[in-house]
Design a protein around this motif. Structure first.
Motif, PDB file in Angstrom:
ATOM      1  N   GLN A  45       1.035  -1.244  -0.004  1.00 48.02           N
ATOM      2  CA  GLN A  45      -0.136   0.042  -0.120  1.00 48.02           C
ATOM      3  C   GLN A  45       1.005   1.029   0.082  1.00 48.02           C
ATOM      4  OE1 GLN A  45      -3.479  -0.005   2.646  1.00 48.02           O
ATOM      5  NE2 GLN A  45      -3.141   2.107   2.785  1.00 48.02           N
ATOM      6  N   ASP A  49       1.503   4.271  -2.923  1.00 47.50           N
ATOM      7  CA  ASP A  49       0.826   5.645  -2.816  1.00 47.50           C
ATOM      8  C   ASP A  49       1.403   6.606  -3.635  1.00 47.50           C
ATOM      9  OD1 ASP A  49      -0.203   7.375  -0.506  1.00 47.50           O
ATOM     10  OD2 ASP A  49       1.618   8.301  -0.875  1.00 47.50           O
ATOM     11  N   LYS A 157      -5.916   7.389  -2.904  1.00 48.50           N
ATOM     12  CA  LYS A 157      -5.211   7.635  -1.764  1.00 48.50           C
ATOM     13  C   LYS A 157      -4.756   6.425  -0.857  1.00 48.50           C
ATOM     14  CE  LYS A 157      -6.420  12.692  -0.720  1.00 48.50           C
ATOM     15  NZ  LYS A 157      -7.314  13.545   0.466  1.00 48.50           N
ATOM     16  N   THR A 158      -5.554   5.531  -0.832  1.00 42.01           N
ATOM     17  CA  THR A 158      -5.485   4.417  -0.147  1.00 42.01           C
ATOM     18  C   THR A 158      -5.112   3.064  -0.996  1.00 42.01           C
ATOM     19  OG1 THR A 158      -7.465   3.681  -0.106  1.00 42.01           O
ATOM     20  CG2 THR A 158      -6.771   5.076   1.584  1.00 42.01           C
ATOM     21  N   GLN A 160      -7.246   1.331  -2.259  1.00 42.41           N
ATOM     22  CA  GLN A 160      -8.226   0.316  -2.008  1.00 42.41           C
ATOM     23  C   GLN A 160      -9.592   0.464  -3.066  1.00 42.41           C
ATOM     24  OE1 GLN A 160      -7.621  -1.952   0.584  1.00 42.41           O
ATOM     25  NE2 GLN A 160      -5.720  -0.903   0.404  1.00 42.41           N
TER      26      GLN A 160
END
Length: 378
Positions: A45, A49, A157-158, A160
């Motif tokens: 993660q 980024d 941003k994540t 996900q």
């Protein structure tokens, strides 16, 4: 490929320099760290980024510049490590060798998509109809080359995926005509209100647990003034109504999707695309493509379902969105229980006679160019 290898070499060199700054370091044992941890999967993660990626590229670009200065090379002639720009994006061949089928697991399309980046938002355009039904098949018996389009929505941003969002798309048919909006120049008889009841190439789909929404559509045709494209809005926090439409929520992303120029040329060899007399505008001559491709890649990846293009294609693209955004949406019309209804305050309703891409479009492009100029000056 050369730039990619260069970046890989710089990343390796940078890590060696930072670990060995000219002296022998004492090695310590850290009993708190398990010796069996051999991978960096737990850092995925962070590595994806956007800010992390940006810092690494800037650092290694700086190191490369320093090395070239020391070697006596003119920096102006050095390869530039920079974000994507519309020229480089337009030169990428987005055709994939993935084996695809109509009933395939869609998440496999995105298995090698790479880091998620923010997909630049662009103007919604003048022909959006708000309130379309939730439906996967939006062809409405229109002729053309079948296309299943898969859109994966992720939080940039994540990194996900974003489940339970709604993707709303619309595009022209094979000969460059949009349905659902009355009075826009070049889109049928401006006095024929029957076009308001047509819904081809328009629809809404929810994202699944993998952040993916998919549509059974057609490859769109081109029309004078724009490169071939598909419009899309992503809604989050919306509610599904009993009449199979959505309400509420916000729109963190408004964008447009494009196709390889080589694919567009192949499409135009098949009927009814070949009957389209509208001028073809290349991607690199389209202001909104330029806007969307300066930073990320708004061109779909695609693969042929069979041996020939006319057997259909699978196309897929990832939207990196900023979920904190709430962009303005001003539809040209609304879909209601009684069919379409024009919005008098929408982009077409405010044209006030005359316009089209030669009128409203020129004013629109002039406005966007002025906004871009001011943003650059700031």
């Amino acid at each position: 490929m050369a730039i990619k290898n260069l970046v890989s070499s710089l990343l390796l060199a940078g890590s060696m320099v930072s670990a060995h700054p000219g002296h022998v370091e004492k090695v310590y044992q850290h009993s708190a760290l398990p010796l069996e941890r051999k991978s960096l999967s737990h850092c995925e993660q962070q590595f994806n980024d956007p800010e992390f990626v940006k810092r690494n590229v800037e650092f290694h670009a700086g190191e490369f510049a320093r090395l070239r200065r020391e070697a006596g090379y003119d920096l102006d002639q050095a390869p530039k490590l920079s974000p994507r720009d519309y020229i480089s994006v337009s030169k990428i061949n987005h055709k994939s060798n993935k084996a695809v089928s109509w009933n395939m697991d869609l998440k496999t399309l995105f298995s090698d998509y790479g880091a998620c980046m923010l997909m630049p938002a662009v103007d919604q355009g003048p022909l959006y109809v708000q309130g379309e039904e939730i439906r996967k098949d939006i062809k409405e018996n229109e002729p053309g080359i079948k296309m299943t389009l898969a859109v994966q929505v992720v939080d940039y941003k994540t990194c996900q995926v974003v489940p339970n969002a709604y993707v709303d798309i619309w595009s022209s048919n094979s000969t460059g005509i949009y349905t659902g909006v009355q009075g826009y120049p070049g889109m049928g008889d401006p006095k024929d209100a029957g076009i308001l009841k047509l819904r081809a190439m328009r629809g809404v789909q929810p994202t699944d647990a993998n952040g993916i929404a998919s549509f059974d559509s057609l490859l769109p045709g081109h029309y004078d003034g724009r490169a071939s494209h598909i419009h899309a809005i992503v809604y989050t926090g919306a509610t599904k109504l009993p009449n199979n439409t959505i309400t509420g929520g916000k729109a963190p992303h408004v964008g447009q999707i494009y196709f390889d120029q080589s694919l567009i040329a192949e499409i135009d060899k098949f009927k009814p695309y070949s009957t389209n007399k509208n001028r073809v505008v290349p991607n690199v001559n389209d202001f909104l493509f330029i806007q969307g491709a300066n930073g990320d890649d708004p061109i779909v990846r695609y693969s042929l379902v069979g041996k020939s293009l006319d057997e259909g294609v699978f196309a897929w693209i990832r939207f990196g969105i900023n979920q904190q955004k709430a962009l303005n949406v001003n539809p040209a019309a609304w879909w209601t229980a009684d069919g379409g209804k024009m919005n008098p305050k929408g982009p077409v309703g405010q044209m006030g006679g005359g316009g089209g891409w030669g009128g409203w479009g020129k004013r629109f492009l002039g406005k966007k160019e002025e906004e871009a100029k001011q943003e650059e000056e700031n």
